[in-house]
Design a protein around this motif. Structure first.
Motif, PDB file in Angstrom:
ATOM      1  N   ASP A   1       0.811  -1.216   0.000  1.00  0.00           N
ATOM      2  CA  ASP A   1       0.000   0.000   0.000  1.00  0.00           C
ATOM      3  C   ASP A   1       0.849   1.274   0.000  1.00  0.00           C
ATOM      4  N   THR A   2       2.146   1.136  -0.282  1.00  0.00           N
ATOM      5  CA  THR A   2       3.038   2.292  -0.329  1.00  0.00           C
ATOM      6  C   THR A   2       3.222   2.772  -1.769  1.00  0.00           C
ATOM      7  N   PRO A   3       2.912   4.049  -2.067  1.00  0.00           N
ATOM      8  CA  PRO A   3       3.090   4.564  -3.430  1.00  0.00           C
ATOM      9  C   PRO A   3       4.568   4.774  -3.747  1.00  0.00           C
ATOM     10  N   ILE A   4       4.964   4.423  -4.971  1.00  0.00           N
ATOM     11  CA  ILE A   4       6.366   4.426  -5.379  1.00  0.00           C
ATOM     12  C   ILE A   4       6.523   5.212  -6.681  1.00  0.00           C
TER      13      ILE A   4
ATOM     14  N   TYR B   1      12.511  18.337  -6.478  1.00  0.00           N
ATOM     15  CA  TYR B   1      13.483  17.262  -6.316  1.00  0.00           C
ATOM     16  C   TYR B   1      14.130  16.899  -7.653  1.00  0.00           C
ATOM     17  N   LYS B   2      15.386  16.471  -7.596  1.00  0.00           N
ATOM     18  CA  LYS B   2      16.032  15.886  -8.757  1.00  0.00           C
ATOM     19  C   LYS B   2      15.390  14.538  -9.073  1.00  0.00           C
ATOM     20  N   LEU B   3      15.708  13.999 -10.236  1.00  0.00           N
ATOM     21  CA  LEU B   3      15.123  12.720 -10.635  1.00  0.00           C
ATOM     22  C   LEU B   3      15.653  11.553  -9.810  1.00  0.00           C
ATOM     23  N   ASP B   4      16.701  11.777  -9.018  1.00  0.00           N
ATOM     24  CA  ASP B   4      17.158  10.731  -8.106  1.00  0.00           C
ATOM     25  C   ASP B   4      16.565  10.894  -6.710  1.00  0.00           C
ATOM     26  N   GLY B   5      15.690  11.890  -6.540  1.00  0.00           N
ATOM     27  CA  GLY B   5      15.018  12.091  -5.261  1.00  0.00           C
ATOM     28  C   GLY B   5      15.658  13.106  -4.343  1.00  0.00           C
ATOM     29  N   GLN B   6      16.823  13.601  -4.703  1.00  0.00           N
ATOM     30  CA  GLN B   6      17.486  14.604  -3.867  1.00  0.00           C
ATOM     31  C   GLN B   6      16.755  15.950  -3.982  1.00  0.00           C
ATOM     32  N   LEU B   7      16.591  16.630  -2.850  1.00  0.00           N
ATOM     33  CA  LEU B   7      15.919  17.926  -2.847  1.00  0.00           C
ATOM     34  C   LEU B   7      16.785  18.972  -3.544  1.00  0.00           C
TER      35      LEU B   7
ATOM     36  N   LEU C   1      13.442  12.480  -1.111  1.00  0.00           N
ATOM     37  CA  LEU C   1      12.441  11.425  -1.152  1.00  0.00           C
ATOM     38  C   LEU C   1      13.081  10.122  -0.693  1.00  0.00           C
ATOM     39  N   GLN C   2      12.366   9.344   0.104  1.00  0.00           N
ATOM     40  CA  GLN C   2      12.925   8.113   0.655  1.00  0.00           C
ATOM     41  C   GLN C   2      13.297   7.150  -0.469  1.00  0.00           C
ATOM     42  N   PRO C   3      14.569   6.761  -0.572  1.00  0.00           N
ATOM     43  CA  PRO C   3      14.976   5.873  -1.661  1.00  0.00           C
ATOM     44  C   PRO C   3      14.678   4.411  -1.357  1.00  0.00           C
ATOM     45  N   ILE C   4      14.536   3.627  -2.415  1.00  0.00           N
ATOM     46  CA  ILE C   4      14.478   2.178  -2.297  1.00  0.00           C
ATOM     47  C   ILE C   4      15.494   1.588  -3.268  1.00  0.00           C
ATOM     48  N   ARG C   5      15.889   0.352  -3.032  1.00  0.00           N
ATOM     49  CA  ARG C   5      16.793  -0.340  -3.948  1.00  0.00           C
ATOM     50  C   ARG C   5      16.028  -0.761  -5.198  1.00  0.00           C
ATOM     51  N   VAL C   6      16.663  -0.672  -6.346  1.00  0.00           N
ATOM     52  CA  VAL C   6      16.067  -1.169  -7.580  1.00  0.00           C
ATOM     53  C   VAL C   6      17.062  -2.077  -8.291  1.00  0.00           C
TER      54      VAL C   6
ATOM     55  N   THR D   1      12.938  -2.984  -3.626  1.00  0.00           N
ATOM     56  CA  THR D   1      12.799  -3.462  -2.257  1.00  0.00           C
ATOM     57  C   THR D   1      13.197  -2.354  -1.289  1.00  0.00           C
ATOM     58  N   PHE D   2      12.535  -2.332  -0.142  1.00  0.00           N
ATOM     59  CA  PHE D   2      12.884  -1.400   0.931  1.00  0.00           C
ATOM     60  C   PHE D   2      14.087  -1.897   1.731  1.00  0.00           C
ATOM     61  N   SER D   3      14.395  -3.173   1.613  1.00  0.00           N
ATOM     62  CA  SER D   3      15.314  -3.807   2.547  1.00  0.00           C
ATOM     63  C   SER D   3      16.748  -3.872   2.033  1.00  0.00           C
ATOM     64  N   ASP D   4      17.681  -3.568   2.908  1.00  0.00           N
ATOM     65  CA  ASP D   4      19.098  -3.777   2.606  1.00  0.00           C
ATOM     66  C   ASP D   4      19.480  -5.240   2.764  1.00  0.00           C
ATOM     67  N   GLU D   5      18.595  -6.031   3.384  1.00  0.00           N
ATOM     68  CA  GLU D   5      18.886  -7.437   3.640  1.00  0.00           C
ATOM     69  C   GLU D   5      18.417  -8.353   2.523  1.00  0.00           C
ATOM     70  N   ALA D   6      17.639  -7.833   1.578  1.00  0.00           N
ATOM     71  CA  ALA D   6      17.206  -8.667   0.464  1.00  0.00           C
ATOM     72  C   ALA D   6      18.428  -9.095  -0.345  1.00  0.00           C
ATOM     73  N   PRO D   7      18.525 -10.373  -0.731  1.00  0.00           N
ATOM     74  CA  PRO D   7      19.681 -10.833  -1.503  1.00  0.00           C
ATOM     75  C   PRO D   7      19.666 -10.225  -2.902  1.00  0.00           C
TER      76      PRO D   7
END
Length: 414
Positions: free
Chosen positions: A64-67, A111-117, A143-148, A158-164
């Protein structure tokens, strides 16, 4: 902040017994958002063809989180939460766009296209009055980054740094088959979405249930598109969470005993007024003409004759799910091949000849299990294990594989 642990105790039998409570309990739904959708899992975001140019923007969801997914001026892909760092408003309002930067309409934080203000409206105030305090630092807000990561033209996040690493998460055979269908220059032929009135996990079960197609989807059976008397099989990933179901139309066993005895729609020879609907060419050398591939938790890649599509579901509440369809071709298709793909797209989708039954039947299960929190389903077709079977699709092995993964991530124990 983690959600409060749920008091659910899984019934004896593991993945062969699924408590009906998981389809209707709001507390479990909230746990899923934390442990699955914001946990160490890779999720479908979009296709690379949707963000192929600098400045391209695609909005999507993880749970339910918009991305937001963007491609910056250097060609790099970025993923971030669609939530302004100021007051939490949506930043991108369109499903698709192309811009040089991202601006929140509320207070014009840019914001820049990488999410930086980049900057804030009236940061220095007006006529020397008001504005941000002197210690306000643009570099500390984004903007809160996620891994892609990308495989076979699909962008995962993924939100997680632990995802393989993504391909490790998928496994070798799942990755190879995904590349078989999708690792080509893709062209979007059409898209749509539909609301289905059931918990998202019921659809996840449905697409892993390989033997209901012969019974529920009578069009497939009558017109010999996908039946259990064709050669085929089930492949589960090493972790059991993902699967491939496949069949070969050319190897239909017309003499199979169960066909006439148990499947009404297989008893008769019928003809279409528009037989071109089922005309197809051999796109691959392995004779596979129908395949359903799932990636835990919400992605499906489908090939039916020559109709190629991805589907993904977004939970919209404990008993409502939005199902998205993206129908695809290859840039190398001839005009005739593209026309055939578009024609065969009529088999599936919200108004198709086949898939409308899945939306209906899942709502029947949602309604039938309501108020039965102390009961559980019985999932033992083909045995009690979650394992590959390349000689039969009369099995619920892939369904058991999904629930094995679900139990593991959610931490539900017997």
């Amino acid at each position: 902040m983690e959600t409060t642990p749920c008091d659910l105790r899984w019934p004896a039998g593991g993945a062969t017994r699924v408590p009906y409570r998981v389809f209707s309990d709001p507390a479990i739904y909230q746990m899923e958002q934390e442990k699955i959708f914001r946990g160490p899992i890779w999720h479908y975001l979009c296709l690379t063809v949707e963000v192929k140019n600098p400045g391209d923007i695609r909005t999507t969801w993880i749970g339910d989180t918009p991305i937001i997914v963007t491609r910056d001026e250097n060609g790099e892909l970025h993923g971030m939460v669609n939530r302004c760092a100021h007051k939490g408003a949506l930043v991108c309002l369109k499903e698709r766009d192309n811009k040089k930067s991202l601006t929140c309409v509320y207070h014009a934080w840019n914001y820049k296209l990488d999410g930086q203000l980049r900057g804030v409206a009236f940061q220095k105030g007006v006529k020397g009055k008001g504005g941000m305090p002197e210690d306000f630092d643009v570099s500390k807000h984004r903007l809160q980054p996620i891994r892609v990561s990308v495989v076979a033209g699909i962008v995962f996040g993924t939100f997680s740094d632990e995802a393989p690493p993504l391909e490790e998460f998928l496994g070798d055979r799942i990755t190879a088959f995904l590349k078989r269908n999708m690792d080509h220059p893709l062209k979007i032929l059409g898209t749509h979405s539909q609301m289905i009135h059931n918990n998202w996990k019921l659809y996840a079960e449905n697409v892993r249930d390989s033997y209901h197609a012969t019974l529920l989807h009578t069009f497939y059976t009558t017109f010999k598109v996908n039946r259990l008397d064709m050669d085929g099989g089930i492949i589960l990933s090493e972790k059991k969470w993902h699967h491939i179901s496949y069949s070969k139309r050319a190897t239909l066993d017309a003499a199979a005993e169960y066909t006439s005895a148990e499947v009404h729609s297989a008893k008769y020879s019928s003809e279409l007024d528009g037989p071109q609907l089922l005309q197809a060419w051999d796109g691959f050398d392995d004779q596979i003409t129908h395949s359903i591939q799932t990636i835990f938790p919400t992605l499906v890649s489908q090939l039916t004759l020559n109709s190629l599509a991805v589907r993904f579901v977004v939970p919209r509440g404990v008993d409502k799910t939005e199902l998205y369809w993206v129908f695809l071709g290859y840039e190398t298709d001839t005009p005739e091949q593209e026309k055939m793909r578009v024609m065969q797209a009529n088999l599936t989708g919200a108004a198709g000849l086949v898939a409308l039954e899945d939306g209906c039947i899942n709502s029947f299960v949602q309604r039938g299990t309501r108020g039965s929190d102390d009961k559980a389903s019985f999932i033992e077709m083909g045995g009690k294990l979650a394992e590959s079977n390349e000689s039969s699709r009369a099995t619920e092995a892939a369904v058991r594989g999904f629930w094995h993964g679900y139990q593991t991530i959610m931490g539900f124990h017997e």
